[in-house]
Design an enzyme around this catalytic site. Structure first.
Site, short mmCIF file in Angstrom:
data_model
loop_
_atom_site.label_atom_id
_atom_site.label_comp_id
_atom_site.label_asym_id
_atom_site.label_seq_id
_atom_site.Cartn_x
_atom_site.Cartn_y
_atom_site.Cartn_z
N GLY A 10 42.66 41.13 40.52
CA GLY A 10 43.20 39.76 40.50
C GLY A 10 44.59 39.74 39.90
N GLY A 12 47.50 39.55 41.19
CA GLY A 12 48.59 38.87 41.90
C GLY A 12 48.89 37.49 41.36
N SER A 141 34.60 34.31 30.14
CA SER A 141 35.03 32.91 30.03
C SER A 141 34.33 32.25 28.86
CB SER A 141 34.68 32.13 31.30
OG SER A 141 34.88 30.73 31.09
N TYR A 152 28.51 29.84 37.38
CA TYR A 152 29.70 30.54 36.89
C TYR A 152 29.50 30.98 35.43
CZ TYR A 152 34.53 31.07 35.19
OH TYR A 152 35.69 31.54 34.59
N ALA A 155 27.08 33.85 35.35
CA ALA A 155 27.68 35.09 35.87
C ALA A 155 28.59 35.71 34.81
CB ALA A 155 28.46 34.80 37.15
N LYS A 156 29.40 34.88 34.15
CA LYS A 156 30.30 35.42 33.12
C LYS A 156 29.50 35.97 31.94
CE LYS A 156 34.52 34.78 34.76
NZ LYS A 156 35.29 35.94 35.24
N1 LIG Z 1 42.12 29.66 33.99
C1 LIG Z 1 41.15 29.49 33.11
O1 LIG Z 1 41.10 28.44 32.44
C2 LIG Z 1 40.12 30.55 32.89
C3 LIG Z 1 39.26 30.37 31.78
C4 LIG Z 1 38.28 31.33 31.53
C5 LIG Z 1 38.18 32.44 32.35
N2 LIG Z 1 39.02 32.60 33.42
C6 LIG Z 1 38.85 33.80 34.24
O2 LIG Z 1 40.07 34.50 34.26
C7 LIG Z 1 40.15 35.30 35.44
C8 LIG Z 1 41.50 35.04 36.11
O3 LIG Z 1 41.53 33.68 36.51
P1 LIG Z 1 42.88 32.84 36.65
O4 LIG Z 1 42.72 31.64 35.80
O5 LIG Z 1 44.08 33.69 36.50
O6 LIG Z 1 42.73 32.31 38.16
P2 LIG Z 1 43.32 32.84 39.54
O7 LIG Z 1 44.79 32.65 39.54
O8 LIG Z 1 42.51 32.14 40.59
O9 LIG Z 1 42.99 34.40 39.54
C9 LIG Z 1 41.85 34.98 40.12
C10 LIG Z 1 42.29 36.24 40.84
O10 LIG Z 1 41.13 36.97 41.27
C11 LIG Z 1 41.37 37.47 42.57
N3 LIG Z 1 40.06 37.61 43.22
C12 LIG Z 1 39.08 36.67 43.31
N4 LIG Z 1 38.04 37.15 43.99
C13 LIG Z 1 38.35 38.43 44.33
C14 LIG Z 1 37.68 39.45 45.07
N5 LIG Z 1 36.46 39.24 45.62
N6 LIG Z 1 38.28 40.65 45.22
C15 LIG Z 1 39.51 40.86 44.70
N7 LIG Z 1 40.19 39.95 44.00
C16 LIG Z 1 39.62 38.74 43.83
C17 LIG Z 1 42.26 36.39 43.23
O11 LIG Z 1 43.07 36.94 44.26
P3 LIG Z 1 42.67 36.83 45.82
O12 LIG Z 1 42.20 35.42 46.05
O13 LIG Z 1 43.92 37.16 46.56
O14 LIG Z 1 41.60 37.86 46.01
C18 LIG Z 1 43.13 35.96 42.07
O15 LIG Z 1 44.31 36.73 41.99
C19 LIG Z 1 38.95 34.89 36.31
O16 LIG Z 1 37.93 35.85 36.18
C20 LIG Z 1 38.51 33.56 35.69
O17 LIG Z 1 37.15 33.31 35.91
C21 LIG Z 1 39.98 31.67 33.70
#
Ligand SMILES: NC(=O)c1ccc[n+]([C@@H]2O[C@H](COP(=O)([O-])OP(=O)(O)OC[C@H]3O[C@@H](n4cnc5c(N)ncnc54)[C@H](OP(=O)(O)O)[C@@H]3O)[C@@H](O)[C@H]2O)c1
Length: 248
Positions: A10, A12, A141, A152, A155-156
């Site tokens: 992830g 990107g 998370s 969710y 899973a986490k």
């Molecule tokens: N933002 C928050 O408030 C928050 C809070 C707690 C935890 N998190 C966790 O932090 C992590 C990053 O989230 P983020 O907030 O940065 O959101 P995000 O921008 O949506 O990042 C998620 C990334 O995971 C990649 N991804 C998802 N499914 C995938 C798959 N099957 N295979 C390969 N890549 C995959 C996506 O890229 P593609 O779609 O191109 O595959 C994307 O780059 C996640 O695990 C999320 O649950 C976020």
């Protein structure tokens, strides 16, 4: 080519992109992995320019819920030792849960996106992890610690139990396994169009520091745990949540 290699799933967008940038700044070569090539390429270009190293970031497209595509990451690593694996790919997947068929699909989707992605990538790279000194990071998370996200959250939370086992298995080889558990982080694709001004304000108010997290807040924790000074830290869950959940 640098001496140390990190793989960031992830990488990107959002938190993963900040982690990739931070590790590249720390001298790692970084492979960013995701399904969509465009954000991966854009992030890689930006980081290369920032750190001034043309080979600082490589791009691998793979859906990490798919074993065959995940094996492609191993091919991209090309036999190099892997110093750090950051399992950051994931997210909340919705779905129609009004009947059991929809419920099953919803739960499978969340478990696949958040658990299977981490398990497959880590197991694929396990033989390549640097011994001694490798680092496995799992991004979970705050939802795992206080609920609020249904499938969710569950899973986490599953990542935590798995991390404890993995830390036990890899500890004798001087490889650490830790979980970073973010609270609310704005400026990522996570919430998509689900976030409202009220939802944002509520999450900020739940912190002790009165602000939303930034991707760099999470990247800072990952950089510490990925670094040489964290060799005695393993099997831990580090909350980075502005005090929204205390000491768990
Ligand atoms: N933002 C928050 O408030 C928050 C809070 C707690 C935890 N998190 C966790 O932090 C992590 C990053 O989230 P983020 O907030 O940065 O959101 P995000 O921008 O949506 O990042 C998620 C990334 O995971 C990649 N991804 C998802 N499914 C995938 C798959 N099957 N295979 C390969 N890549 C995959 C996506 O890229 P593609 O779609 O191109 O595959 C994307 O780059 C996640 O695990 C999320 O649950 C976020």
């Amino acid at each position: 080519m640098g001496e140390r290699l990190a793989v960031v799933s992830g990488g990107g967008t959002g938190i993963g992109a900040a982690v990739a940038r931070g590790l590249a700044a720390d001298g790692f070569d970084v492979l960013v992995v995701g399904r969509r090539v465009e954000p991966l390429r854009a992030t890689a270009e930006r980081i290369r320019a920032e750190v001034g190293r043309e080979d600082a970031v490589g791009v691998v497209t793979a859906d990490l819920t798919d074993p065959e595509q995940t094996a492609g990451v191993v091919a991209a690593v090309g036999g190099r030792p892997v110093d750090v694996v950051v399992n950051n790919a994931g997210g909340y997947l919705g779905g129609d849960t009004t009947d059991l068929t929809g419920m099953a699909a919803h739960w499978r989707a969340n478990l696949d996106a958040n658990v299977l992605t981490a398990v497959l990538l880590t197991e694929a790279l396990r033989p390549a992890l640097r011994r001694p000194g490798g680092r496995v990071l799992l991004i979970s998370s705050i939802a795992a610690q206080r609920g609020g996200g249904g499938a969710y959250s569950a899973a986490k939370a599953a990542l935590h139990g798995w991390a404890y086992d993995l830390a036990g298995q890899l500890g004798p080889e001087q490889i650490t396994v830790n979980v970073v558990s973010p609270g609310y982080v704005a400026d990522t694709e996570f919430f998509g169009d689900r976030m409202t001004p009220e939802g944002h304000a509520k999450r900020v108010a739940a912190t002790l520091v009165g602000r939303a997290g930034e991707p760099d807040d999470i990247a800072a924790a990952v950089r510490y745990l990925a670094g040489p000074s964290a060799g005695y830290v393993t099997g831990q869950v580090l909350g980075v949540n502005g005090g929204s959940v205390l000491g768990r």
